[in-house]
Scaffold this active site. Structure first.
Site, PDB file in Angstrom:
ATOM      1  N   GLY A  13       8.746  -6.522 -22.591  1.00 20.63           N
ATOM      2  CA  GLY A  13       9.593  -7.167 -21.577  1.00 20.63           C
ATOM      3  C   GLY A  13      10.651  -8.021 -22.249  1.00 20.63           C
ATOM      4  O   GLY A  13      10.364  -8.705 -23.227  1.00 20.63           O
ATOM      5  N   ARG A  74       8.971  -0.173 -23.595  1.00 21.96           N
ATOM      6  CA  ARG A  74       7.557  -0.162 -24.009  1.00 21.96           C
ATOM      7  C   ARG A  74       7.283   1.293 -24.370  1.00 21.96           C
ATOM      8  O   ARG A  74       7.105   2.125 -23.491  1.00 21.96           O
ATOM      9  CB  ARG A  74       6.666  -0.634 -22.862  1.00 21.96           C
ATOM     10  CG  ARG A  74       6.907  -2.091 -22.461  1.00 21.96           C
ATOM     11  CD  ARG A  74       5.926  -2.548 -21.394  1.00 21.96           C
ATOM     12  NE  ARG A  74       6.075  -3.970 -21.113  1.00 21.96           N
ATOM     13  CZ  ARG A  74       6.729  -4.477 -20.063  1.00 21.96           C
ATOM     14  NH1 ARG A  74       7.290  -3.660 -19.193  1.00 21.96           N
ATOM     15  NH2 ARG A  74       6.819  -5.778 -19.875  1.00 21.96           N
ATOM     16  N   ASP A 105       2.588  -9.202 -27.936  1.00 17.19           N
ATOM     17  CA  ASP A 105       1.434  -8.617 -28.636  1.00 17.19           C
ATOM     18  C   ASP A 105       1.561  -7.117 -28.908  1.00 17.19           C
ATOM     19  O   ASP A 105       1.206  -6.643 -29.988  1.00 17.19           O
ATOM     20  CB  ASP A 105       0.160  -8.818 -27.795  1.00 17.19           C
ATOM     21  CG  ASP A 105      -0.380 -10.230 -27.948  1.00 17.19           C
ATOM     22  OD1 ASP A 105       0.116 -10.964 -28.823  1.00 17.19           O
ATOM     23  OD2 ASP A 105      -1.297 -10.574 -27.184  1.00 17.19           O
ATOM     24  N   THR A 127       8.341 -13.773 -25.334  1.00 18.91           N
ATOM     25  CA  THR A 127       7.871 -13.355 -24.008  1.00 18.91           C
ATOM     26  C   THR A 127       7.876 -14.568 -23.090  1.00 18.91           C
ATOM     27  O   THR A 127       7.439 -15.661 -23.494  1.00 18.91           O
ATOM     28  CB  THR A 127       6.447 -12.750 -24.030  1.00 18.91           C
ATOM     29  OG1 THR A 127       5.917 -12.770 -22.697  1.00 18.91           O
ATOM     30  CG2 THR A 127       5.474 -13.490 -24.930  1.00 18.91           C
ATOM     31  N   ASP A 129       5.955 -15.133 -20.835  1.00 18.22           N
ATOM     32  CA  ASP A 129       4.570 -15.511 -20.492  1.00 18.22           C
ATOM     33  C   ASP A 129       4.005 -16.585 -21.426  1.00 18.22           C
ATOM     34  O   ASP A 129       3.025 -17.240 -21.087  1.00 18.22           O
ATOM     35  CB  ASP A 129       3.647 -14.281 -20.578  1.00 18.22           C
ATOM     36  CG  ASP A 129       3.977 -13.237 -19.528  1.00 18.22           C
ATOM     37  OD1 ASP A 129       4.733 -13.558 -18.593  1.00 18.22           O
ATOM     38  OD2 ASP A 129       3.485 -12.101 -19.639  1.00 18.22           O
ATOM     39  N   ASP A 131       2.166 -16.244 -23.896  1.00 25.34           N
ATOM     40  CA  ASP A 131       0.726 -15.981 -24.026  1.00 25.34           C
ATOM     41  C   ASP A 131       0.342 -15.434 -25.403  1.00 25.34           C
ATOM     42  O   ASP A 131      -0.722 -14.847 -25.562  1.00 25.34           O
ATOM     43  CB  ASP A 131       0.270 -14.997 -22.932  1.00 25.34           C
ATOM     44  CG  ASP A 131       0.997 -13.659 -23.005  1.00 25.34           C
ATOM     45  OD1 ASP A 131       2.026 -13.568 -23.717  1.00 25.34           O
ATOM     46  OD2 ASP A 131       0.532 -12.706 -22.365  1.00 25.34           O
ATOM     47  N   ARG A 173       1.231 -11.536 -15.586  1.00 27.19           N
ATOM     48  CA  ARG A 173       0.249 -10.526 -15.199  1.00 27.19           C
ATOM     49  C   ARG A 173      -1.147 -10.914 -15.689  1.00 27.19           C
ATOM     50  O   ARG A 173      -2.117 -10.805 -14.980  1.00 27.19           O
ATOM     51  CB  ARG A 173       0.676  -9.198 -15.827  1.00 27.19           C
ATOM     52  CG  ARG A 173       0.221  -8.020 -15.068  1.00 27.19           C
ATOM     53  CD  ARG A 173       0.896  -6.732 -15.459  1.00 27.19           C
ATOM     54  NE  ARG A 173       1.617  -6.716 -16.728  1.00 27.19           N
ATOM     55  CZ  ARG A 173       2.629  -5.899 -16.958  1.00 27.19           C
ATOM     56  NH1 ARG A 173       3.053  -5.086 -16.022  1.00 27.19           N
ATOM     57  NH2 ARG A 173       3.218  -5.888 -18.136  1.00 27.19           N
TER      58      ARG A 173
HETATM   59  O1  F6P Z   1       5.206  -9.821 -20.090  1.00 27.82           O
HETATM   60  C1  F6P Z   1       6.346 -10.283 -19.458  1.00 27.82           C
HETATM   61  C2  F6P Z   1       6.346  -9.912 -17.985  1.00 27.82           C
HETATM   62  O2  F6P Z   1       7.508 -10.456 -17.408  1.00 27.82           O
HETATM   63  C3  F6P Z   1       5.108 -10.333 -17.191  1.00 27.82           C
HETATM   64  O3  F6P Z   1       5.107 -11.675 -16.794  1.00 27.82           O
HETATM   65  C4  F6P Z   1       5.178  -9.383 -16.042  1.00 27.82           C
HETATM   66  O4  F6P Z   1       3.931  -9.193 -15.453  1.00 27.82           O
HETATM   67  C5  F6P Z   1       5.688  -8.129 -16.672  1.00 27.82           C
HETATM   68  O5  F6P Z   1       6.398  -8.507 -17.835  1.00 27.82           O
HETATM   69  C6  F6P Z   1       6.564  -7.304 -15.774  1.00 27.82           C
HETATM   70  O6  F6P Z   1       6.927  -6.157 -16.451  1.00 27.82           O
HETATM   71  P1  F6P Z   1       8.034  -5.136 -15.948  1.00 27.82           P
HETATM   72  O7  F6P Z   1       9.367  -5.679 -16.338  1.00 27.82           O
HETATM   73  O8  F6P Z   1       7.706  -3.874 -16.663  1.00 27.82           O
HETATM   74  O9  F6P Z   1       7.907  -5.030 -14.465  1.00 27.82           O
END
Ligand code: F6P
Length: 323
Positions: A13, A74, A105, A127, A129, A131, A173
């Site tokens: 992301g 990804r 990660d 990120t 997050d 995390d 998430r």
């Molecule tokens: O990991 C970053 C993040 O923004 C999360 O908080 C979220 O759940 C996810 O990516 C959303 O991913 P996508 O952009 O693939 O919908």
């Protein structure tokens, strides 16, 4: 180890601050007379050989831009050995002896795979997050948190006027660091995170009742997307109390926007450090930061660490909401 050509990629992301980080990698490499190439769309670009030369000028005016000029993905193909071997032969063919991988990660696991085939790799945590266990800060968190705070402050105005309850879903998430931080910053009545099992009566209903007893007539509930959906939380509140909550899902707006000063500075320092580590002969490393100082850790060690929401944040929230 002599470094001649560095490839830089962003993967997973996107996070505001990735561009200043790419800029710092390019400028530091150029400063040391090392060639630098941008790889498009993360590991997909490495497999496909989709690279382009970057110099100090090509990253001008990117320090203030959200998103990533390198695009991101990804990569499914890179997850298996065949894809990884393809990427390694592209690296060899193009003369990329070193890779700086910016992401979370999943990005680090990809970099570790490259390292096993003899490519020098350094990772940088990015990120929203926040995390990533081996660092207390990941690029993008501050900007995303400030975006969410600004949006929720606006919501509060109308919630206060109508004496309503608002349920706001923020990203995360698998992690509630963003939700907890934002919840504390906006004065939320309750915060729900994926790391803590939810006792709805205690964690939400009682808190709203207590706020009512304390004389408040509008309530802000912040929920991380991995804990529950805002609409499910709102429905339960409606069922239990005489309230008709309004739902807001902040979504991807949290991932965009001009990076804050904090994100620009951390991104710049981390990008610089990544190149310095490669020059010092280090590989299979993650750049990390703790209490304002910057360091690095082996990818294998970093990936097995864990990180949890600080109990103090939970206690502070309880004290602020009178429970
Ligand atoms: O990991 C970053 C993040 O923004 C999360 O908080 C979220 O759940 C996810 O990516 C959303 O991913 P996508 O952009 O693939 O919908």
């Amino acid at each position: 180890m002599s470094i001649k050509r560095i490839g830089v990629l962003t993967s997973g992301g996107d996070a505001p601050g990735m561009n200043p980080c790419v800029r710092a990698v390019v400028r530091t490499a150029t400063f040391h007379g090392i060639e630098c190439y941008g790889i498009r769309r993360g590991y997909n670009g490495l497999i496909a050989g989709d690279i382009f030369k970057l110099d100090e000028k090509s990253v001008s005016h990117t320090i203030n831009r959200g998103g990533t000029i390198l695009y991101t993905a990804r990569s499914k193909e890179f997850m298996d050995e065949e894809g990884q071997k393809k990427a390694v032969s592209t690296c060899k063919f193009l003369g990329l002896d070193s890779i700086v991988a910016i992401g979370g990660d999943g990005t680090f696991r990809g970099a570790r795979a490259l390292s096993k085939y003899g490519i020098n790799v350094v990772c940088i945590p990015a990120t929203i997050d926040n995390d990533i266990s081996c660092t207390n800060y990941s690029i993008g968190f501050d900007t995303a948190a400030n975006t969410a705070i600004e949006c929720i402050d606006k919501l509060r105005d109308t919630m206060q006027s109508h004496e309503r309850c608002s349920v706001v879903e923020v990203m995360g998430r698998n992690a509630g660091f963003l939700a907890m931080y934002v919840g504390l910053a906006v004065g939320a009545t309750a915060v729900l995170v994926p790391e803590k099992p939810i006792d709805f009566e205690h964690d939400v209903i009682e808190k709203i009742r207590q706020a009512r007893l304390n004389g408040f007539s509008h309530y802000m509930i912040v929920v991380a997307e991995g804990a529950a959906t805002a609409s499910a939380v709102a429905a339960k509140i409606k069922e239990a109390l005489d309230l008709d909550p309004r739902v807001t899902v902040l979504g991807h707006i949290q991932r965009g926007g001009t990076p804050t000063g904090r994100d620009r500075i951390n991104a710049t320092k981390m990008g610089y450090l990544a190149v310095e580590l490669l020059l010092a002969g280090k590989t299979n490393r993650i750049v990390c930061t703790h209490a304002g100082s910057f360091t690095d850790i082996d990818i294998d060690e970093g990936l097995v660490m864990s990180k949890s929401i600080q109990q103090m944040e939970v206690d502070v929230l309880d004290a602020m909401t009178g429970l």
